[in-house]
Design a protein around this motif. Structure first.
Motif, PDB file in Angstrom:
ATOM      1  N   UNK A   1     -21.872 -36.400 -21.748  1.00 14.76           N
ATOM      2  CA  UNK A   1     -20.877 -35.414 -22.140  1.00 14.76           C
ATOM      3  C   UNK A   1     -21.542 -34.137 -22.647  1.00 14.76           C
ATOM      4  N   UNK A   2     -22.709 -34.297 -23.293  1.00 13.12           N
ATOM      5  CA  UNK A   2     -23.436 -33.110 -23.737  1.00 13.12           C
ATOM      6  C   UNK A   2     -23.832 -32.248 -22.544  1.00 13.12           C
ATOM      7  N   UNK A   3     -24.296 -32.865 -21.488  1.00 14.31           N
ATOM      8  CA  UNK A   3     -24.715 -32.044 -20.345  1.00 14.31           C
ATOM      9  C   UNK A   3     -23.520 -31.435 -19.623  1.00 14.31           C
ATOM     10  N   UNK A   4     -22.334 -32.062 -19.720  1.00 16.35           N
ATOM     11  CA  UNK A   4     -21.138 -31.411 -19.195  1.00 16.35           C
ATOM     12  C   UNK A   4     -20.942 -30.060 -19.873  1.00 16.35           C
TER      13      UNK A   4
ATOM     14  N   UNK B   1     -21.301 -26.691 -12.766  1.00 20.23           N
ATOM     15  CA  UNK B   1     -20.626 -27.974 -12.842  1.00 20.23           C
ATOM     16  C   UNK B   1     -21.584 -29.068 -12.394  1.00 20.23           C
ATOM     17  N   UNK B   2     -21.499 -30.222 -13.036  1.00 19.90           N
ATOM     18  CA  UNK B   2     -22.368 -31.336 -12.683  1.00 19.90           C
ATOM     19  C   UNK B   2     -21.592 -32.631 -12.897  1.00 19.90           C
ATOM     20  N   UNK B   3     -21.881 -33.654 -12.074  1.00 18.20           N
ATOM     21  CA  UNK B   3     -21.180 -34.922 -12.241  1.00 18.20           C
ATOM     22  C   UNK B   3     -21.536 -35.529 -13.596  1.00 18.20           C
ATOM     23  N   UNK B   4     -20.681 -36.432 -14.057  1.00 18.56           N
ATOM     24  CA  UNK B   4     -20.860 -36.988 -15.391  1.00 18.56           C
ATOM     25  C   UNK B   4     -22.193 -37.707 -15.522  1.00 18.56           C
ATOM     26  N   UNK B   5     -22.506 -38.572 -14.561  1.00 20.68           N
ATOM     27  CA  UNK B   5     -23.764 -39.313 -14.577  1.00 20.68           C
ATOM     28  C   UNK B   5     -24.564 -39.014 -13.319  1.00 20.68           C
ATOM     29  N   UNK B   6     -25.876 -38.935 -13.449  1.00 24.26           N
ATOM     30  CA  UNK B   6     -26.723 -38.866 -12.268  1.00 24.26           C
ATOM     31  C   UNK B   6     -26.500 -40.120 -11.434  1.00 24.26           C
ATOM     32  N   UNK B   7     -26.148 -39.930 -10.171  1.00 26.53           N
ATOM     33  CA  UNK B   7     -25.919 -41.084  -9.317  1.00 26.53           C
ATOM     34  C   UNK B   7     -24.560 -41.707  -9.455  1.00 26.53           C
ATOM     35  N   UNK B   8     -23.633 -41.042 -10.170  1.00 28.24           N
ATOM     36  CA  UNK B   8     -22.278 -41.546 -10.288  1.00 28.24           C
ATOM     37  C   UNK B   8     -22.197 -42.885 -11.005  1.00 28.24           C
ATOM     38  N   UNK B   9     -21.237 -43.719 -10.615  1.00 29.34           N
ATOM     39  CA  UNK B   9     -21.013 -44.997 -11.285  1.00 29.34           C
ATOM     40  C   UNK B   9     -22.223 -45.917 -11.143  1.00 29.34           C
ATOM     41  N   UNK B  10     -22.817 -45.906  -9.949  1.00 28.64           N
ATOM     42  CA  UNK B  10     -23.985 -46.750  -9.736  1.00 28.64           C
ATOM     43  C   UNK B  10     -25.149 -46.316 -10.619  1.00 28.64           C
TER      44      UNK B  10
ATOM     45  N   UNK C   1     -16.547 -30.961 -14.905  1.00 28.16           N
ATOM     46  CA  UNK C   1     -16.257 -31.823 -13.759  1.00 28.16           C
ATOM     47  C   UNK C   1     -15.547 -33.102 -14.168  1.00 28.16           C
ATOM     48  N   UNK C   2     -15.723 -33.555 -15.411  1.00 30.70           N
ATOM     49  CA  UNK C   2     -15.118 -34.808 -15.860  1.00 30.70           C
ATOM     50  C   UNK C   2     -13.600 -34.746 -15.726  1.00 30.70           C
ATOM     51  N   UNK C   3     -13.064 -35.573 -14.841  1.00 26.93           N
ATOM     52  CA  UNK C   3     -11.631 -35.658 -14.574  1.00 26.93           C
ATOM     53  C   UNK C   3     -11.018 -34.325 -14.151  1.00 26.93           C
ATOM     54  N   UNK C   4     -11.841 -33.369 -13.718  1.00 21.14           N
ATOM     55  CA  UNK C   4     -11.315 -32.063 -13.352  1.00 21.14           C
ATOM     56  C   UNK C   4     -10.661 -31.356 -14.524  1.00 21.14           C
TER      57      UNK C   4
ATOM     58  N   UNK D   1     -12.290 -29.745 -23.888  1.00 20.12           N
ATOM     59  CA  UNK D   1     -11.473 -30.533 -24.816  1.00 20.12           C
ATOM     60  C   UNK D   1     -11.271 -31.950 -24.299  1.00 20.12           C
ATOM     61  N   UNK D   2     -11.057 -32.094 -22.989  1.00 14.77           N
ATOM     62  CA  UNK D   2     -10.906 -33.422 -22.401  1.00 14.77           C
ATOM     63  C   UNK D   2     -12.187 -34.241 -22.559  1.00 14.77           C
ATOM     64  N   UNK D   3     -13.326 -33.579 -22.438  1.00 18.39           N
ATOM     65  CA  UNK D   3     -14.595 -34.260 -22.650  1.00 18.39           C
ATOM     66  C   UNK D   3     -14.752 -34.734 -24.085  1.00 18.39           C
TER      67      UNK D   3
END
Length: 246
Positions: free
Chosen positions: A57-60, A69-78, A123-126, A130-132
């Motif tokens: 969340x910090x990097x968001x 914009x960057x995905x929440x985790x490197x490599x997504x869920x995996x 990017x988190x949930x678009x 505040x959502x983060x």
């Protein structure tokens, strides 16, 4: 329900981070290896996840501040799962250092925000920053309970429970409506207007725990439909912020 503002959310984040840090500081080496309240996860897995979500969340926020914009985790869920599995077996000292550093980083990033900063897209949930912040509040508070050290859902605040009612309305099956009736407090309806109605009666924190997939601790919940007692209704999966498939 009391609206969650950036000011009171920041206070809640500091409070939740303090709880996690306090629990972590009190654990022993053997405690870290012991099972958590989450099936298949040790406390080490939970601590690794808490470090991971705080850093994520910090990097968001850090990327959003640059207009990126960057995905929440490197490599997504995996990637998230791999990182948790790799860090779960860390020593107690490593977990403490990781948790303290991740919480410090996230809190510092949230503290530097001005009013406009809370509304910057991420990017988190678009959503927006505040959502983060709300997501991190949920993760810290619920997973502090999942560590299984005696701090259960009965410690969740009214503001947090009411936030869960709103966020977890996504778990109400299509065509259904739940009327949540916490003892001594106003009822809250979630789900489809005009849908098949089920009333859920009980303590505020017990209702929130049930919605969150955790075990109520203060008493039994009672469900009724058309004035008849029924089983607690089934819930849809937790609304995941990271897709399980890509």
């Amino acid at each position: 329900m009391t609206p969650i503002t950036p000011e009171n959310l920041l206070e809640e984040l500091h409070r939740a981070a303090g709880v996690v840090a306090g629990i972590t500081a009190a654990l022993s080496e053997e405690d870290v290896k012991a099972p958590s309240e989450l099936p298949g996860w040790t406390r080490g897995h939970v601590l690794a996840h808490l470090s991971g979500i705080a850093n994520a969340m910090a990097r968001q926020l850090e990327f959003a501040a640059r207009g990126d914009s960057i995905e929440l985790y490197d490599g997504g869920f995996e990637g998230r799962t791999r990182a948790i599995d790799m860090a779960a077996g860390h020593t107690l000292a490593e977990h403490r250092a990781d948790v303290d550093a991740a919480l410090g980083r996230a809190l510092q990033d949230f503290e530097t925000l001005d009013a406009a900063g809370w509304q910057v897209p991420i990017s988190y949930r678009g959503g927006v920053v505040l959502d983060g912040g709300l997501a991190l509040w949920r993760e810290l508070t619920i997973h502090a309970t999942d560590l299984g050290t005696g701090r259960g859902p009965e410690t969740w605040s009214r503001a947090f429970c009411e936030h869960l009612f709103e966020f977890l309305a996504a778990r109400v099956p299509e065509g259904e409506r739940f009327v949540l009736q916490p003892l001594g407090l106003p009822a809250v309806a979630i789900g489809a207007p005009g849908g098949r109605s089920t009333a859920i009666n009980g303590m505020l924190t017990d209702i929130a725990a049930w919605l969150a997939g955790r075990t109520p601790t203060l008493g039994s919940l009672r469900a009724t439909a058309a004035a008849d007692g029924v089983d607690l209704p089934a819930l849809l999966p937790w609304p995941a912020g990271v897709p399980a498939t890509r």
